[in-house]
Motif scaffolding. Structure first.
Motif, PDB file in Angstrom:
ATOM      1  N   ALA A   1       0.827  -1.208   0.000  1.00 31.35           N
ATOM      2  CA  ALA A   1       0.000   0.000   0.000  1.00 31.35           C
ATOM      3  C   ALA A   1       0.858   1.252   0.000  1.00 31.35           C
ATOM      4  O   ALA A   1       0.587   2.214  -0.740  1.00 31.35           O
ATOM      5  N   LEU A   2       1.917   1.251   0.808  1.00 28.61           N
ATOM      6  CA  LEU A   2       2.794   2.424   0.872  1.00 28.61           C
ATOM      7  C   LEU A   2       3.574   2.616  -0.426  1.00 28.61           C
ATOM      8  O   LEU A   2       3.633   3.724  -0.977  1.00 28.61           O
ATOM      9  N   ILE A   3       4.180   1.533  -0.920  1.00 27.72           N
ATOM     10  CA  ILE A   3       4.978   1.625  -2.142  1.00 27.72           C
ATOM     11  C   ILE A   3       4.099   1.917  -3.344  1.00 27.72           C
ATOM     12  O   ILE A   3       4.424   2.735  -4.211  1.00 27.72           O
ATOM     13  N   GLY A   4       2.946   1.248  -3.402  1.00 35.74           N
ATOM     14  CA  GLY A   4       2.029   1.485  -4.507  1.00 35.74           C
ATOM     15  C   GLY A   4       1.519   2.910  -4.527  1.00 35.74           C
ATOM     16  O   GLY A   4       1.418   3.533  -5.594  1.00 35.74           O
ATOM     17  N   ALA A   5       1.193   3.452  -3.337  1.00 36.06           N
ATOM     18  CA  ALA A   5       0.727   4.836  -3.273  1.00 36.06           C
ATOM     19  C   ALA A   5       1.808   5.798  -3.749  1.00 36.06           C
ATOM     20  O   ALA A   5       1.525   6.764  -4.474  1.00 36.06           O
ATOM     21  N   ALA A   6       3.051   5.538  -3.353  1.00 38.83           N
ATOM     22  CA  ALA A   6       4.150   6.395  -3.789  1.00 38.83           C
ATOM     23  C   ALA A   6       4.348   6.316  -5.300  1.00 38.83           C
ATOM     24  O   ALA A   6       4.585   7.330  -5.967  1.00 38.83           O
ATOM     25  N   ALA A   7       4.235   5.112  -5.860  1.00 42.12           N
ATOM     26  CA  ALA A   7       4.390   4.945  -7.307  1.00 42.12           C
ATOM     27  C   ALA A   7       3.269   5.650  -8.071  1.00 42.12           C
ATOM     28  O   ALA A   7       3.507   6.293  -9.099  1.00 42.12           O
ATOM     29  N   LEU A   8       2.053   5.537  -7.548  1.00 44.45           N
ATOM     30  CA  LEU A   8       0.925   6.206  -8.196  1.00 44.45           C
ATOM     31  C   LEU A   8       1.074   7.722  -8.131  1.00 44.45           C
ATOM     32  O   LEU A   8       0.776   8.439  -9.098  1.00 44.45           O
ATOM     33  N   LYS A   9       1.549   8.229  -6.998  1.00 43.32           N
ATOM     34  CA  LYS A   9       1.744   9.671  -6.853  1.00 43.32           C
ATOM     35  C   LYS A   9       2.810  10.181  -7.799  1.00 43.32           C
ATOM     36  O   LYS A   9       2.723  11.307  -8.318  1.00 43.32           O
ATOM     37  N   ALA A  10       3.815   9.350  -8.057  1.00 43.05           N
ATOM     38  CA  ALA A  10       4.904   9.740  -8.959  1.00 43.05           C
ATOM     39  C   ALA A  10       4.570   9.456 -10.419  1.00 43.05           C
ATOM     40  O   ALA A  10       5.427   9.632 -11.293  1.00 43.05           O
ATOM     41  N   ASP A  11       3.335   8.992 -10.698  1.00 45.45           N
ATOM     42  CA  ASP A  11       2.891   8.693 -12.060  1.00 45.45           C
ATOM     43  C   ASP A  11       3.743   7.626 -12.742  1.00 45.45           C
ATOM     44  O   ASP A  11       3.971   7.666 -13.952  1.00 45.45           O
ATOM     45  N   VAL A  12       4.221   6.663 -11.958  1.00 41.29           N
ATOM     46  CA  VAL A  12       4.937   5.533 -12.540  1.00 41.29           C
ATOM     47  C   VAL A  12       3.927   4.683 -13.297  1.00 41.29           C
ATOM     48  O   VAL A  12       2.860   4.349 -12.761  1.00 41.29           O
ATOM     49  N   PRO A  13       4.199   4.337 -14.561  1.00 34.13           N
ATOM     50  CA  PRO A  13       3.233   3.520 -15.318  1.00 34.13           C
ATOM     51  C   PRO A  13       2.891   2.219 -14.590  1.00 34.13           C
ATOM     52  O   PRO A  13       3.753   1.593 -13.970  1.00 34.13           O
TER      53      PRO A  13
END
Length: 392
Positions: free
Chosen positions: A153-165
């Motif tokens: 949840a933490l890593i995924g949220a960070a990736a989504l915030k950074a617009d990682v595909p």
């Protein structure tokens, strides 16, 4: 617990490796879950289509469990657990690359099968490792699954915030699963070979089919209750108590945190009072917690109710899985596949059943279903008593 098991040095490396697989499985599932909205948009599917595809995932997971159980007994857990982890890792590439409903459906078939296979395989390994310890350790493995999900949840949220595909995030997670699965596999252990019965001794009798179904039924009820909390806790706060979406998130948070803490504490408590008491009193506490949620429409008290619900449910399922794996050490994987599979059906069915009931009654009233199942678990928990006595 036999004297030989107690005096032998416990396999700490295998315990850590099994922790790793549980955490990895929770991480993989969590990374898929947090990216579901992006995958839905990328494939252009509707919510109803997504719901059907998630049923496909669940069905594939059940099949994966039934395949992996007997396979673990046949080829050995040191081979199957890493192979299932690699399969799950490879399957994570699919959802991020899917561009239509049918390609996503194929991808979710693979994700479900891989998830089901590693679920049964790693639980079978956990039973083997626990046999080598002088005290229960199963619940802590399940706690690591929750920790893995929290990291996702933490890593995924960070990736989504950074617009990682999405394709990059899920594929990277898949690579992590593959590498870690292959690295940790060398530390797993196999159950010791079972001696052949002497000529003057009767052959070992297989456990009664009724007992397997009883354990599976208890797992079904407890995991159905868990599934209800996963999908409906936040909605109950928002729709029944009228809170904001941000406040509603605390309902599931209270449940999840309490369940994780409870799983880390369960093993030591189980060593003192036994698995039957964990299942019985845990189910009673869960029933009290959810009844509090139903009866008291006040946010602070409802938060306490959801926390009690999570704490009560935290220890029961690990005790049931341990009992299933020890019914017959020659067919541990196959027996666990049946019990884990029935529990998984409950986990999937719970949210859908509550959703169906809300067409005829308020959400709070529909929550009476998991309360009743918890009460039935309290009544049926003594089925574990002779199993615990036989293990001792």
């Amino acid at each position: 617990m036999s004297i030989d098991t107690v005096t032998a040095a416990p396999p700490r490396a295998a315990r850590v490796a099994t922790w790793t697989y549980f955490g990895l499985n929770g991480f993989a599932v969590g990374m898929w879950v947090v990216h579901i909205p992006n995958v839905e948009r990328a494939t252009g599917i509707t919510h109803s289509t997504l719901g059907l595809l998630l049923l496909v995932l669940g069905g594939a997971a059940f099949i994966g469990m039934q395949v992996a159980g007997p396979l673990a007994d046949r080829v050995g857990q040191r081979r199957l657990v890493p192979a299932a982890g690699v399969l799950l890792g490879l399957s994570l590439f699919g959802p991020g690359l899917a561009g239509s409903w049918w390609t996503l459906g194929l991808a979710l078939l693979a994700v479900g099968f891989g998830n089901g296979a590693i679920d049964v395989a790693m639980n079978s390994q956990a039973v083997v490792v626990e046999r080598a310890y002088p005290r229960p350790i199963m619940a802590a493995f399940h706690a690591m699954w929750s920790i893995g999900g929290a990291f996702a949840a933490l890593i995924g949220a960070a990736a989504l915030k950074a617009d990682v595909p999405t394709a990059v995030s899920l594929s990277t997670s898949g690579v992590v699963c593959i590498v870690v699965s292959l690295a940790a596999g060398r530390y797993l252990i196999e159950p010791p070979p079972q001696p052949e019965p002497a000529a003057d001794q009767p052959e070992r009798i297989a456990p009664p089919r009724k007992l397997v179904w009883q354990l599976g039924g208890l797992a079904f009820g407890l995991m159905l209750a868990e599934g209800v909390a996963n999908d409906w806790a936040a909605l109950q706060f928002r729709d029944v108590l009228g809170t904001s979406a941000s406040t509603a998130a605390y309902a599931y948070g209270a449940f999840a945190v309490a369940m994780t803490i409870g799983r880390f504490a369960t093993d030591r408590v189980a060593a003192l009072i036994g698995p039957m008491a964990i299942v019985r009193y845990g189910a009673a506490l869960a029933a009290i917690g959810l009844t509090t949620v139903i009866a008291v429409p006040w946010v602070p008290v409802a938060l306490i109710g959801w926390a009690l619900f999570g704490l009560g449910l935290s220890g029961g399922v690990p005790q049931l899985f341990t009992a299933a794996g020890n019914l017959d050490t020659r067919a541990s994987g196959a027996l666990m596949a049946k019990v884990v599979g029935l529990g998984y059906v409950g986990l999937l069915a719970g949210p859908a059943l509550i959703g169906g009931l809300t067409h005829w009654m308020p959400l709070n009233v529909a929550f009476a279903l998991p309360v009743v199942l918890c009460v039935l678990t309290v009544i049926a928990a003594p089925v574990l008593r002779p199993l615990a006595a036989a293990k001792d």
